[in-house]
Scaffold this motif. Structure first.
Motif, PDB file in Angstrom:
ATOM      1  N   VAL A   1       0.906  -1.156   0.109  1.00  0.00           N
ATOM      2  CA  VAL A   1      -0.171  -0.040  -0.103  1.00  0.00           C
ATOM      3  C   VAL A   1       0.704   1.374   0.146  1.00  0.00           C
ATOM      4  N   ALA A   2       2.221   1.159   0.590  1.00  0.00           N
ATOM      5  CA  ALA A   2       3.097   2.348   0.650  1.00  0.00           C
ATOM      6  C   ALA A   2       3.369   2.762  -1.025  1.00  0.00           C
ATOM      7  N   ALA A   3       3.514   1.649  -1.735  1.00  0.00           N
ATOM      8  CA  ALA A   3       3.881   1.915  -3.141  1.00  0.00           C
ATOM      9  C   ALA A   3       2.886   2.765  -3.778  1.00  0.00           C
ATOM     10  N   VAL A   4       1.493   2.248  -3.597  1.00  0.00           N
ATOM     11  CA  VAL A   4       0.451   2.686  -4.152  1.00  0.00           C
ATOM     12  C   VAL A   4       0.340   4.439  -3.823  1.00  0.00           C
ATOM     13  N   LEU A   5       0.432   4.516  -2.576  1.00  0.00           N
ATOM     14  CA  LEU A   5       0.255   5.888  -2.124  1.00  0.00           C
ATOM     15  C   LEU A   5       1.248   6.704  -2.441  1.00  0.00           C
ATOM     16  N   LEU A   6       2.448   6.231  -2.494  1.00  0.00           N
ATOM     17  CA  LEU A   6       3.513   7.317  -3.117  1.00  0.00           C
ATOM     18  C   LEU A   6       3.388   7.205  -4.626  1.00  0.00           C
ATOM     19  N   GLY A   7       2.688   6.208  -5.088  1.00  0.00           N
ATOM     20  CA  GLY A   7       2.587   6.424  -6.823  1.00  0.00           C
ATOM     21  C   GLY A   7       1.499   7.535  -6.973  1.00  0.00           C
ATOM     22  N   LEU A   8       0.429   7.511  -6.184  1.00  0.00           N
ATOM     23  CA  LEU A   8      -0.528   8.493  -6.252  1.00  0.00           C
ATOM     24  C   LEU A   8      -0.105   9.874  -5.994  1.00  0.00           C
ATOM     25  N   VAL A   9       0.720  10.144  -5.162  1.00  0.00           N
ATOM     26  CA  VAL A   9       1.284  11.501  -4.801  1.00  0.00           C
ATOM     27  C   VAL A   9       2.201  11.788  -6.039  1.00  0.00           C
ATOM     28  N   ALA A  10       2.972  11.000  -6.649  1.00  0.00           N
ATOM     29  CA  ALA A  10       3.795  11.164  -7.950  1.00  0.00           C
ATOM     30  C   ALA A  10       3.137  11.536  -9.077  1.00  0.00           C
ATOM     31  N   GLY A  11       2.288  10.700  -9.265  1.00  0.00           N
ATOM     32  CA  GLY A  11       1.248  11.017 -10.336  1.00  0.00           C
ATOM     33  C   GLY A  11       0.407  12.092 -10.272  1.00  0.00           C
ATOM     34  N   SER A  12      -0.025  12.531  -8.960  1.00  0.00           N
ATOM     35  CA  SER A  12      -0.721  13.936  -8.924  1.00  0.00           C
ATOM     36  C   SER A  12       0.139  14.923  -9.222  1.00  0.00           C
ATOM     37  N   LEU A  13       1.394  14.928  -8.758  1.00  0.00           N
ATOM     38  CA  LEU A  13       2.091  16.096  -9.066  1.00  0.00           C
ATOM     39  C   LEU A  13       2.543  16.176 -10.489  1.00  0.00           C
ATOM     40  N   TRP A  14       2.910  15.088 -11.239  1.00  0.00           N
ATOM     41  CA  TRP A  14       2.946  15.114 -12.556  1.00  0.00           C
ATOM     42  C   TRP A  14       1.757  15.857 -13.415  1.00  0.00           C
TER      43      TRP A  14
END
Length: 292
Positions: free
Chosen positions: A163-176
């Motif tokens: 779930v940590a990878a999912v949450l970090l991916g959501l933040v990174a994608g949102s920033l992009w």
């Protein structure tokens, strides 16, 4: 050639370069160290890795093409087409891993390509303004900021779990996605000269967002396999970028009265296809997450 056609070609070129860069960077994020490190420490180690820099240079070419595409077309159009980076990443990742693409992956790839084509043609996205005022950006900060902060907190709480990878991916994608909207404002000022560009309010948050998104995306890649991190990045980027394009830049989708239901179904198909392609790509030969 029409401006939207130029934007389409540039966006597809950007998608190809992003795919190559992501494949290289993801492998570097896993290979750079066997230790469990934080976001900043991981990023600093990657800055000393030649293979990661190769991926970064390729991705930088993608950013140049993306910026050019945003100069000709809407955020909605460009972000929808950038989703095709998964179609390029699929055969590239398979070739590097020495494996074959499965029939299921080909089916989802075709569905994704069709879905993107429908969104671009039926949705008929219109170009809005290049920049937003102070008040809309305050609303973005007030709404998006706390959500991203909660995701980062959750990633820290669930460190070591998928779930940590999912949450970090959501933040990174949102920033992009945010980066794409800021890029459109920066590109709009390029013709005004260096002095005008340096006075552009979007320029400095644009740079900060780019560095932050890069660092967090590497952390997402390292926190788990691409089966969990890549879908989160790939889905959240166009979603956030498109919402911001609609909400603060005044862009519009024009599918017609009878086209909204079909367009909604196509978007659902696109999201499912992205997730399935990323999962298939990851489980077929991606490196396992590093242990602490």
């Amino acid at each position: 050639m029409h401006k939207s056609d130029i934007a389409t070609l540039l966006a597809l070129g950007a998608a190809l370069l992003f795919a190559v860069g992501d494949v290289i960077q993801q492998r570097s994020a896993h290979d750079v160290t066997d230790e469990q490190v934080g976001h900043v420490a991981l990023f600093l180690r990657l800055l000393r890795d030649k293979k990661w820099w190769l991926g970064s240079l390729v991705a930088a070419g993608g950013f140049v093409l993306q910026a050019a595409a945003l100069g000709f077309g809407s955020v909605l159009l460009v972000q929808a087409l950038l989703v095709t980076s998964l179609l390029f990443a699929l055969p590239l990742s398979a070739r590097f891993a020495g494996r074959r693409i499965t029939r299921s992956q080909w089916v989802w790839a075709v569905l994704l390509a069709i879905a993107v084509a429908v969104v671009v043609t039926v949705g008929n996205p219109s170009k809005g303004q290049a920049r937003a005022g102070f008040e809309p950006w305050m609303w973005v900060i007030a709404t998006l900021g706390p959500l991203l902060a909660l995701c980062l907190l959750g990633a820290r709480v669930f460190a070591g779990k998928p779930v940590a990878a999912v949450l970090l991916g959501l933040v990174a994608g949102s920033l992009w996605g945010l980066f794409a909207v800021l890029t459109k404002g920066v590109v709009d000022q390029l013709d005004e000269g260096i002095l005008a560009l340096l006075k552009t309010p979007e320029l400095y948050p644009w740079a900060v967002v780019a560095v932050s998104a890069t660092a967090l995306q590497q952390s997402a890649f390292r926190a788990g396999s691409m089966a969990v991190s890549l879908p989160a990045v790939t889905v959240s980027e166009p979603v956030v970028g498109s919402i911001l394009g609609l909400a603060i830049l005044g862009e519009m989708l024009r599918p017609g009265r009878s086209g909204w239901v079909g367009l909604g179904l196509v978007v659902v198909v696109m999201v499912v296809a992205i997730v399935e392609l990323a999962r298939g790509e990851a489980t077929s030969g991606e490196p396992a997450p590093a242990s602490g």
